[in-house]
Design an enzyme around this catalytic site. Structure first.
Site, PDB file in Angstrom:
ATOM      1  N   TYR A   1       6.399  -5.887   7.676  1.00 22.95           N
ATOM      2  CA  TYR A   1       7.268  -5.798   6.533  1.00 22.95           C
ATOM      3  C   TYR A   1       6.901  -4.570   5.627  1.00 22.95           C
ATOM      4  O   TYR A   1       5.701  -4.351   5.329  1.00 22.95           O
ATOM      5  CB  TYR A   1       6.942  -6.999   5.449  1.00 22.95           C
TER       6      TYR A   1
ATOM      7  N   TYR B   1      14.947 -13.376  -3.647  1.00 20.53           N
ATOM      8  CA  TYR B   1      14.817 -14.328  -2.460  1.00 20.53           C
ATOM      9  C   TYR B   1      14.938 -15.762  -3.058  1.00 20.53           C
ATOM     10  O   TYR B   1      14.130 -16.686  -2.783  1.00 20.53           O
ATOM     11  CB  TYR B   1      13.355 -14.055  -2.128  1.00 20.53           C
TER      12      TYR B   1
ATOM     13  N   ASP C   1       0.873   2.070   5.788  1.00 27.15           N
ATOM     14  CA  ASP C   1       1.444   1.434   4.442  1.00 27.15           C
ATOM     15  C   ASP C   1       0.589   0.651   3.677  1.00 27.15           C
ATOM     16  O   ASP C   1       0.341  -0.627   4.418  1.00 27.15           O
ATOM     17  CB  ASP C   1       2.777   0.796   4.818  1.00 27.15           C
TER      18      ASP C   1
ATOM     19  N   LYS D   1       2.236  -1.633  -5.788  1.00 29.24           N
ATOM     20  CA  LYS D   1       1.525  -3.059  -5.945  1.00 29.24           C
ATOM     21  C   LYS D   1       0.518  -2.713  -7.100  1.00 29.24           C
ATOM     22  O   LYS D   1       0.624  -2.764  -8.182  1.00 29.24           O
ATOM     23  CB  LYS D   1       1.274  -3.955  -4.552  1.00 29.24           C
TER      24      LYS D   1
HETATM   25  C1  PLP Z   1       5.523  -5.412  -0.897  1.00 32.08           C
HETATM   26  C2  PLP Z   1       5.417  -4.634   0.113  1.00 32.08           C
HETATM   27  C3  PLP Z   1       6.311  -3.330   0.330  1.00 32.08           C
HETATM   28  C4  PLP Z   1       7.457  -3.227  -0.781  1.00 32.08           C
HETATM   29  O1  PLP Z   1       7.260  -3.002  -2.143  1.00 32.08           O
HETATM   30  P1  PLP Z   1       8.068  -3.326  -3.063  1.00 32.08           P
HETATM   31  O2  PLP Z   1       7.621  -2.727  -4.621  1.00 32.08           O
HETATM   32  O3  PLP Z   1       8.194  -4.883  -3.107  1.00 32.08           O
HETATM   33  O4  PLP Z   1       9.447  -2.795  -2.813  1.00 32.08           O
HETATM   34  C5  PLP Z   1       6.229  -2.552   1.191  1.00 32.08           C
HETATM   35  N1  PLP Z   1       5.189  -2.614   2.075  1.00 32.08           N
HETATM   36  C6  PLP Z   1       4.368  -3.598   2.108  1.00 32.08           C
HETATM   37  C7  PLP Z   1       3.126  -3.701   2.975  1.00 32.08           C
HETATM   38  C8  PLP Z   1       4.532  -4.687   1.093  1.00 32.08           C
HETATM   39  O5  PLP Z   1       3.549  -5.574   1.176  1.00 32.08           O
END
Ligand code: PLP
Length: 429
Positions: free
Chosen positions: A150, A23, A242, A271
């Protein structure tokens, strides 16, 4: 560390001759800050300057940097078993972590599929849904997602994310997704109509429960999201939550879905899963999803896997992170952040420079008034970013939105320091 100092760092010049950063417009970006150490909420650069990591290093770090307990567990694992192929083999960490996750995830999540990161966790979830229907002889090719969503940067995850400047070069290559408005209590009839029209066509709904992160820390009422999930269930459309960002305490509860009554068929985690120590992704699912892949017909197998699936070192760091997360002290730390964010929100709510102040759990977001120009490329973003860096705080704005999403171990004094600097920024920009 200012720009001049950075230009004299040999680490930075070596970086600039060989590295392409994520980015980042490499032509115009400022030189990167060389971080050589981390401890608690602080990161330390080459010259010994310390920065409060108020964004948890892209939302992953929940217990602070170089946590001694996680480090010890990881070191132990490295001396025992660093990796093993995960097809045809298993290992204690993967099993223990799956058992532990199933024990704490919202009810119904019964199987754990491992991958490497948030995007791959989403890819797996999408493939599970498409093939769930295909294995039963139904071809469903559409997915429902929310506007401003996202879900990651790989192609499937990008397809279900909102179209934006980031997806622009690839838009025509992305599969068909119906991006609907987030439910707000007034648009339910319209949403019901849109979703019902996709009955038998949409394989799944994917959404970020409570907080849409990269889309601008947009926050939604759990009751309204519950209604959306219920409409999908009525229409036999699978639901993917998600929780890559919201999982592991971010929203004040262990998982954001705990704020809802309805349950997802599939959940995506990454994460905070390893406390921000190792790359690991998890896609969990219900028994109903899992059973649709059980067959004597080999073609009904979920053909997906990565070289580092369920890496033992990553599993060890996730188990260690869960130990810390479930300590009483961590729970009270989370409570402190939630309460402090809440009172600071009350204090600055209605400030003339702010369009909106939003708060959910450990996430506080401030949207600057920009007189219409709200693009990511707004220059305000760079000014705010550099201002906070100069004050020893890492806050990485999303356009005109700044947010504080710290590791849970942050203390009162450190939070107050951030709030004070935010007030200074409000007076200045
Ligand atoms: C960051 C994020 C992703 C992608 O995760 P990466 O480990 O960066 O590939 C997917 N969904 C959500 C809600 C996110 O915040």
């Amino acid at each position: 560390m200012n720009e001049f100092e950075r230009s004299r760092s040999s680490l930075v010049s070596r970086d600039q001759s060989v590295i392409w950063h994520p980015y980042t417009q490499m032509k115009t970006a400022l030189p990167p800050i060389p971080i050589v150490k981390g401890s608690g909420v602080y990161l330390e650069d080459e010259l010994g300057n310390r920065y409060i990591d108020a964004v948890s290093s892209w939302w992953v770090n929940i217990h602070g940097h170089s946590h001694p307990y996680i480090a010890a567990r990881v070191a132990e694992q490295l001396h025992t078993l660093e990796h093993v192929i995960f097809a045809g083999f298993t290992h204690p960490g993967a099993v223990a972590l799956a058992e532990r996750l199933i024990g704490i995830l919202p009810s119904g999540q019964q199987k754990i599929f491992y991958s490497d990161n948030g995007s791959t966790a989403v890819e797996v979830a999408l493939k599970m849904c498409f093939q769930f229907w295909a294995n039963q002889g139904e071809q469903r090719t559409r997915v429902i997602a929310l506007k401003n969503s996202y879900h990651g940067d790989t192609f499937g995850a990008m397809a279900v994310s909102a179209r934006s400047a980031f997806t622009g070069p690839f838009d025509r290559l992305l599969f068909g997704v119906d991006h609907i408005d987030a439910p707000n209590g007034e648009n339910l009839a319209a949403i019901r109509k849109q979703v019902t029209a996709l009955k038998g066509k949409a394989a799944a709904l994917i959404f970020e429960p409570l907080v849409q992160g990269a889309g601008g820390m947009l926050m939604h009422d759990p009751g309204h999201l519950d209604e959306l999930v219920a409409i999908c269930k009525e229409n036999d459309i699978l639901v993917i939550a998600d929780e890559v960002m919201t999982g592991f305490g971010r929203t004040g509860k262990l998982f954001a879905m705990e704020h809802l009554v309805n349950r997802a068929d599939i959940m995506c985690l990454s994460k905070g899963l390893t406390g921000g120590t190792m790359a690991l992704g998890v896609t969990s699912c219900t028994d109903r999803i899992y059973r649709a892949f059980l067959s004597d017909d080999k073609l009904k197998t979920l053909f997906h896997g990565h070289s580092f699936t369920a890496n033992p070192v990553a599993c060890a760091s996730a188990l260690a992170s869960l130990d810390i997360l479930q300590e009483e002290e961590t729970r009270s730390n989370i409570k402190l952040v939630v309460e402090k964010h809440g009172s600071f929100k009350e204090k600055i709510n209605g400030h003339p420079k702010l369009k909106e102040v939003r708060h959910t759990g450990t996430i506080l977001a401030l949207e600057w008034e920009t007189g219409g120009d709200t693009s990511y490329f707004n220059s305000l973003r760079d000014e705010l970013y550099n201002f906070f860096l100069g004050e020893g705080i890492i806050l990485r704005p999303l356009g005109n939105i700044i947010y504080v999403m710290p590791p849970y171990c942050i203390n009162e004094k450190e939070l107050d320091y951030i709030y004070t600097k935010i007030e200074e920024a409000l007076a200045r920009f």
